[in-house]
Design a protein around this motif. Structure first.
Motif, PDB file in Angstrom:
ATOM      1  N   MET A   1       0.813  -1.210   0.000  1.00 50.79           N
ATOM      2  CA  MET A   1       0.000   0.000   0.000  1.00 50.79           C
ATOM      3  C   MET A   1       0.851   1.267   0.000  1.00 50.79           C
ATOM      4  SD  MET A   1      -2.733  -1.156   2.942  1.00 50.79           S
ATOM      5  CE  MET A   1      -1.403  -1.289   4.146  1.00 50.79           C
ATOM      6  N   SER A   2       0.303   2.305  -0.613  1.00 49.57           N
ATOM      7  CA  SER A   2       0.929   3.628  -0.591  1.00 49.57           C
ATOM      8  C   SER A   2      -0.144   4.675  -0.806  1.00 49.57           C
ATOM      9  CB  SER A   2       2.002   3.755  -1.681  1.00 49.57           C
ATOM     10  OG  SER A   2       1.445   3.518  -2.969  1.00 49.57           O
TER      11      SER A   2
ATOM     12  N   VAL B   1       7.320   5.726  -0.038  1.00 48.12           N
ATOM     13  CA  VAL B   1       6.789   6.271  -1.284  1.00 48.12           C
ATOM     14  C   VAL B   1       7.156   7.746  -1.350  1.00 48.12           C
ATOM     15  CG1 VAL B   1       4.507   6.664  -0.221  1.00 48.12           C
ATOM     16  CG2 VAL B   1       4.748   6.666  -2.712  1.00 48.12           C
ATOM     17  N   LEU B   2       7.698   8.150  -2.494  1.00 48.66           N
ATOM     18  CA  LEU B   2       8.023   9.552  -2.755  1.00 48.66           C
ATOM     19  C   LEU B   2       7.200  10.026  -3.934  1.00 48.66           C
ATOM     20  CD1 LEU B   2      11.945   9.431  -2.576  1.00 48.66           C
ATOM     21  CD2 LEU B   2      10.324   9.839  -0.706  1.00 48.66           C
ATOM     22  N   MET B   3       6.645  11.221  -3.836  1.00 53.32           N
ATOM     23  CA  MET B   3       6.001  11.826  -4.991  1.00 53.32           C
ATOM     24  C   MET B   3       7.083  12.267  -5.983  1.00 53.32           C
ATOM     25  SD  MET B   3       2.816  11.478  -4.259  1.00 53.32           S
ATOM     26  CE  MET B   3       3.158  10.063  -3.191  1.00 53.32           C
TER      27      MET B   3
ATOM     28  N   ASN C   1      13.579  -0.018  -0.329  1.00 52.26           N
ATOM     29  CA  ASN C   1      12.726   0.047  -1.511  1.00 52.26           C
ATOM     30  C   ASN C   1      12.077   1.430  -1.548  1.00 52.26           C
ATOM     31  OD1 ASN C   1      13.088  -2.726  -2.283  1.00 52.26           O
ATOM     32  ND2 ASN C   1      11.707  -3.283  -0.605  1.00 52.26           N
ATOM     33  N   VAL C   2      12.132   2.074  -2.696  1.00 52.74           N
ATOM     34  CA  VAL C   2      11.556   3.405  -2.872  1.00 52.74           C
ATOM     35  C   VAL C   2      10.576   3.361  -4.033  1.00 52.74           C
ATOM     36  CG1 VAL C   2      12.014   5.835  -3.369  1.00 52.74           C
ATOM     37  CG2 VAL C   2      13.653   4.514  -1.999  1.00 52.74           C
ATOM     38  N   PHE C   3       9.324   3.627  -3.745  1.00 52.83           N
ATOM     39  CA  PHE C   3       8.284   3.649  -4.770  1.00 52.83           C
ATOM     40  C   PHE C   3       8.039   5.104  -5.158  1.00 52.83           C
ATOM     41  CE2 PHE C   3       3.561   3.534  -5.697  1.00 52.83           C
ATOM     42  CZ  PHE C   3       3.686   2.918  -6.935  1.00 52.83           C
ATOM     43  N   VAL C   4       8.234   5.427  -6.431  1.00 57.27           N
ATOM     44  CA  VAL C   4       8.035   6.791  -6.919  1.00 57.27           C
ATOM     45  C   VAL C   4       6.676   6.874  -7.598  1.00 57.27           C
ATOM     46  CG1 VAL C   4       8.855   8.600  -8.475  1.00 57.27           C
ATOM     47  CG2 VAL C   4      10.505   7.202  -7.184  1.00 57.27           C
ATOM     48  N   HIS C   5       5.808   7.687  -7.020  1.00 53.30           N
ATOM     49  CA  HIS C   5       4.482   7.885  -7.615  1.00 53.30           C
ATOM     50  C   HIS C   5       4.403   9.285  -8.206  1.00 53.30           C
ATOM     51  CE1 HIS C   5       0.186   8.333  -8.188  1.00 53.30           C
ATOM     52  NE2 HIS C   5       0.145   7.015  -8.178  1.00 53.30           N
ATOM     53  N   PRO C   6       3.805   9.426  -9.378  1.00 50.73           N
ATOM     54  CA  PRO C   6       3.747  10.762  -9.989  1.00 50.73           C
ATOM     55  C   PRO C   6       2.859  11.715  -9.223  1.00 50.73           C
ATOM     56  CG  PRO C   6       2.464   9.189 -11.258  1.00 50.73           C
ATOM     57  CD  PRO C   6       3.226   8.399 -10.246  1.00 50.73           C
ATOM     58  N   ALA C   7       3.215  12.978  -9.340  1.00 52.42           N
ATOM     59  CA  ALA C   7       2.424  14.077  -8.802  1.00 52.42           C
ATOM     60  C   ALA C   7       2.133  15.051  -9.937  1.00 52.42           C
ATOM     61  CB  ALA C   7       3.179  14.784  -7.679  1.00 52.42           C
ATOM     62  N   GLN C   8       1.224  15.955  -9.687  1.00 53.24           N
ATOM     63  CA  GLN C   8       0.962  16.996 -10.675  1.00 53.24           C
ATOM     64  C   GLN C   8       2.210  17.853 -10.837  1.00 53.24           C
ATOM     65  OE1 GLN C   8      -2.636  19.206  -9.994  1.00 53.24           O
ATOM     66  NE2 GLN C   8      -1.985  20.919 -11.272  1.00 53.24           N
TER      67      GLN C   8
ATOM     68  N   ILE D   1      11.390   1.985  -7.674  1.00 54.94           N
ATOM     69  CA  ILE D   1      10.318   1.503  -8.539  1.00 54.94           C
ATOM     70  C   ILE D   1       9.585   2.698  -9.122  1.00 54.94           C
ATOM     71  CG2 ILE D   1       8.230   0.098  -8.668  1.00 54.94           C
ATOM     72  CD1 ILE D   1       9.194  -1.199  -5.975  1.00 54.94           C
ATOM     73  N   LEU D   2       9.494   2.758 -10.444  1.00 55.19           N
ATOM     74  CA  LEU D   2       8.755   3.815 -11.119  1.00 55.19           C
ATOM     75  C   LEU D   2       7.352   3.327 -11.467  1.00 55.19           C
ATOM     76  CD1 LEU D   2      11.451   5.150 -13.630  1.00 55.19           C
ATOM     77  CD2 LEU D   2      10.902   6.038 -11.348  1.00 55.19           C
TER      78      LEU D   2
END
Length: 314
Positions: free
Chosen positions: A56-57, A124-126, A152-159, A201-202
């Motif tokens: 989850m993130s 998780v990083l934006m 582990n670093v999950f990169v989630h897109p931001a505006q 992770i992208l």
């Protein structure tokens, strides 16, 4: 699929405190409404889609909504909520902790607390933190801390820091752009070269990075350190991992598989922001794709993620 086996590395959690805070401020995820979520509804979806575990993130806009003090409190509340969900269902859920960038001191403190005390599976990083991208020199201490822990670093897109296209929520176009933008920023600023223990992770198949990677490396010789050539940059771009959320399609999946290193493609659903019908479509394509090498489909579903999350290995 006969039994739930997949590890979903792109599964969103909607903690009540986070949803209520966004609603009170009139915020959305880039113009996309915040959907309902509960552990029970998540497990029902996972059973239907053949998913054993959802990591989850929180999604964009993340946990830093403008005020540093509020962001620290919101990050802690979100992460402790996620940790409780995992505690109650350790086989069904994992947890990427939300980090309150651009407040670097608070971000480091929360990362350490989440990883060392809450047992988070990563952070998780934006893709950008109020306009600052993840290769920004100000973020070096955080990358160093995460590298020490081989996190582990999950990169989630931001505006991105620009107006939305009229009538076009950010998830439709801006998110894939911003993922690509921050990944290239990280490589050009040497993050992926200096911090080789972190696994990044992208989201969404890396935006359009797999499609444009050779363009990037072919045009950057005049803007990077002369000690790093196109091959060095390509190596760093290939260090990324990629999830399949909204990207297991007839055009995107072949490009992703042609670019990604073996073991670097992971299953992702993007639920509940992506509707379950979308998951059914992309799962069908994954299950019927004719050009997988032997064992590749099973590795994407589960095996590659087991290498990053050993506690989930069967």
């Amino acid at each position: 699929m006969d039994f739930p086996a997949r590890i979903d590395v792109h599964h969103h959690i909607v903690p009540p405190v986070w949803a209520e805070t966004l609603a009170a401020r009139g915020l959305t995820s880039g113009g996309w409404a915040i959907p309902a979520w509960s552990p029970e509804s998540a497990i029902a979806m996972m059973d239907q889609q053949g998913i054993a575990t959802g990591v989850m993130s929180v999604t964009s806009p993340g946990v830093h909504l403008g005020d540093d003090a509020d962001a620290r409190d919101l990050a802690r509340a979100v992460n402790e909520y996620g940790a409780e969900v995992v505690k109650d269902n350790p086989d069904r859920f994992g947890h990427f902790a939300g980090i309150p960038l651009p407040d670097i001191d608070a971000a480091m403190a929360e990362a350490v607390y989440a990883l060392d005390v809450l047992g988070a599976d990563g952070v998780v990083l934006m893709s950008n933190a109020h306009g600052k991208y993840l290769g920004d020199p100000d973020f070096e201490p955080l990358w160093a801390e995460l590298d020490r822990r081989a996190a582990n670093v999950f990169v989630h897109p931001a505006q991105p820091p620009m107006p939305l296209l009229p009538g076009t929520p950010a998830p439709l176009a801006d998110y894939v752009f911003d993922t690509t933008r921050t990944a290239l920023n990280m490589v050009l600023n040497g993050v992926m070269d200096r911090y080789r223990k972190v696994r990044v992770i992208l989201s969404h198949g890396g935006g359009f990075l797999p499609y444009a990677a050779y363009r990037f490396t072919g045009l950057t010789s005049t803007v990077v350190d002369r000690n790093r050539n196109a091959d060095d940059l390509l190596r760093d771009l290939k260090r990324f991992y990629f999830d399949t959320a909204l990207s297991a399609s007839p055009s995107a999946l072949p490009a992703l598989l042609a670019f990604a290193e073996p073991g670097h493609v992971l299953y992702g659903s993007d639920w509940p922001f992506a509707p379950q019908e979308a998951g059914t479509y992309y799962n069908h394509f994954l299950e019927t794709y004719p050009d997988f090498t032997p064992g590749q489909a099973e590795s994407i579903d589960r095996g590659n993620a087991e290498a990053l999350f050993p506690r989930l290995a069967r």
